[in-house]
Design a protein around this motif. Structure first.
Motif, PDB file in Angstrom:
ATOM      1  N   ARG A 268      44.908 -60.076  81.811  1.00 58.25           N
ATOM      2  CA  ARG A 268      46.322 -60.430  81.997  1.00 58.25           C
ATOM      3  C   ARG A 268      47.072 -60.552  80.675  1.00 58.25           C
ATOM      4  O   ARG A 268      48.292 -60.543  80.649  1.00 58.25           O
TER       5      ARG A 268
ATOM      6  N   GLY B 288      40.827 -57.459  85.469  1.00 60.55           N
ATOM      7  CA  GLY B 288      41.205 -58.865  85.399  1.00 60.55           C
ATOM      8  C   GLY B 288      41.931 -59.279  84.137  1.00 60.55           C
ATOM      9  O   GLY B 288      42.218 -60.458  83.942  1.00 60.55           O
TER      10      GLY B 288
ATOM     11  N   PRO C 235      40.471 -63.253  87.490  1.00 69.29           N
ATOM     12  CA  PRO C 235      39.826 -62.328  88.437  1.00 69.29           C
ATOM     13  C   PRO C 235      40.459 -60.955  88.374  1.00 69.29           C
ATOM     14  O   PRO C 235      41.601 -60.811  87.957  1.00 69.29           O
ATOM     15  N   PRO C 236      39.723 -59.919  88.784  1.00 71.32           N
ATOM     16  CA  PRO C 236      40.282 -58.562  88.792  1.00 71.32           C
ATOM     17  C   PRO C 236      41.501 -58.479  89.702  1.00 71.32           C
ATOM     18  O   PRO C 236      41.624 -59.227  90.675  1.00 71.32           O
TER      19      PRO C 236
ATOM     20  N   ARG D 151      34.900 -56.548  82.552  1.00 75.29           N
ATOM     21  CA  ARG D 151      35.688 -57.529  83.290  1.00 75.29           C
ATOM     22  C   ARG D 151      36.065 -58.703  82.408  1.00 75.29           C
ATOM     23  O   ARG D 151      35.282 -59.164  81.586  1.00 75.29           O
TER      24      ARG D 151
END
Length: 343
Positions: free
Chosen positions: A177, A175, A337-338, A332
């Motif tokens: 970015r 997740g 979100p992943p 995570r």
């Protein structure tokens, strides 16, 4: 010290017969050859380099060029060098270590003196100024590293382009970015050193494909250098949730500085390193990492160069597949979100 004459007396043959067995210059009966070889093994006889050179027109020496620069992580270079030396010894060769930053001059010295039967070159740049002379001499050689043009060259290296992509894929799947890369010292990129440039290509290409924002900053490996680089990254990209480190000397300072900033690893930020397994596993937080297979690289290089000495090898590029080992430093992202990775 056991001499050739000692072997001759033990085997009950003349010294010239022992010499012919060693050099292979004359046909010796199987019975006599085996008797001489048994005496050599029993007495532990090792012909010196000068004797070997006279007997076979070879020195049985491989020159290893390892420029020891202050901006490189010397332990990795030395691990590769040790692997080269031990593998060479197993093949009956000794290693001549050249550590200066001489460039083509080192090749001219080896070629002019006939000190070595072959050469292994490390710290390879994309447009390495040693390569034109290396091609011209025709002496068997192998590069530990990958230049832009590999025509007629034998090379072995980790697939650093794939290694960079693998790091991005792992973080994207968790997740993340906003990813920052703490790279090698600026001089490494100024020389266009192959492994660093290829890693950067893999990082950038895969980040673009996966929609990950990537920020790359070269970094001196000192505590002060890492501190300044980290401060700059947080100023430019305050939303950074993960770091990729390709600078072995920077891993411990980075973890210490993140702790000082009250950023927990991996709860607040994740860290992936491209480094030897022992560096990753012994960090204060064991690091998820892509290993630099130093011993495997050294072994492959020797096997390639021995094949070329013996007339069995041709120009070949061997890229070792990167392997990512997940440890305690990645988790995570709490921000995004992943990402589902396809293919």
């Amino acid at each position: 010290m056991v001499t050739l004459a000692d072997v001759a007396r033990h085997a009950g043959v003349s010294a010239s017969t022992v010499s012919y067995v060693l050099s292979g210059k004359r046909s010796i009966s199987l019975t006599t050859r085996e008797r001489v070889e048994r005496s050599i093994d029993h007495l532990g006889y090792h012909p010196n380099a000068g004797a070997r050179a006279l007997a076979s027109s070879r020195s049985n020496i491989i020159a290893l060029m390892v420029p020891l620069r202050t901006d490189m992580y010397v332990p990795v270079m030395m691990e590769i060098a040790i692997a080269v030396a031990t593998t060479a010894r197993a093949h009956g060769y000794d290693v001549l270590l050249l550590t200066g930053e001489e460039g083509p001059e080192a090749i001219r010295r080896i070629e002019g003196s006939a000190l070595a039967d072959a050469m292994i070159l490390m710290d390879v740049e994309l447009h390495d100024n040693r390569l034109p002379l290396l091609r011209e001499t025709g002496r068997p050689a192998v590069l530990i590293g990958l230049p832009t043009d590999t025509t007629d060259l034998s090379c072995v290296d980790l697939d650093f382009t794939a290694a960079g992509a693998l790091c991005v894929e792992h973080l994207a799947a968790l997740g993340h970015r906003e990813v920052a890369v703490i790279g090698e010292a600026p001089a490494v990129y100024e020389r266009h050193t192959g492994f660093a440039e290829r890693t950067l290509t893999g990082l950038r290409d895969r980040s673009h494909q996966l929609g990950v924002r990537l920020l790359h900053r070269p970094c001196e490996g000192s505590y002060a250098g890492v501190s300044a680089t980290l401060a700059r990254i947080h100023e430019e990209r305050p939303g950074t949730t993960a770091f990729i480190v390709q600078n072995e000397a920077a891993t411990d300072p980075l973890l210490a500085l993140l702790h000082q900033r009250r950023l927990a690893v991996p709860e607040d930020v994740s860290v992936v390193a491209i480094c030897p397994d022992q560096v990753a596993a012994s960090a204060s937080v064991p690091l998820t990492s892509v290993a630099v297979p130093a011993q495997e690289m050294g072994r492959h290089a020797v096997e390639q160069v021995v094949a070329r000495i013996e007339g069995r090898g041709v120009g070949e590029v061997v890229l070792l597949e990167p392997v990512l080992t997940v440890r305690e430093s990645t988790g995570r992202s709490a921000v995004a979100p992943p990402l589902a990775l396809g293919g």
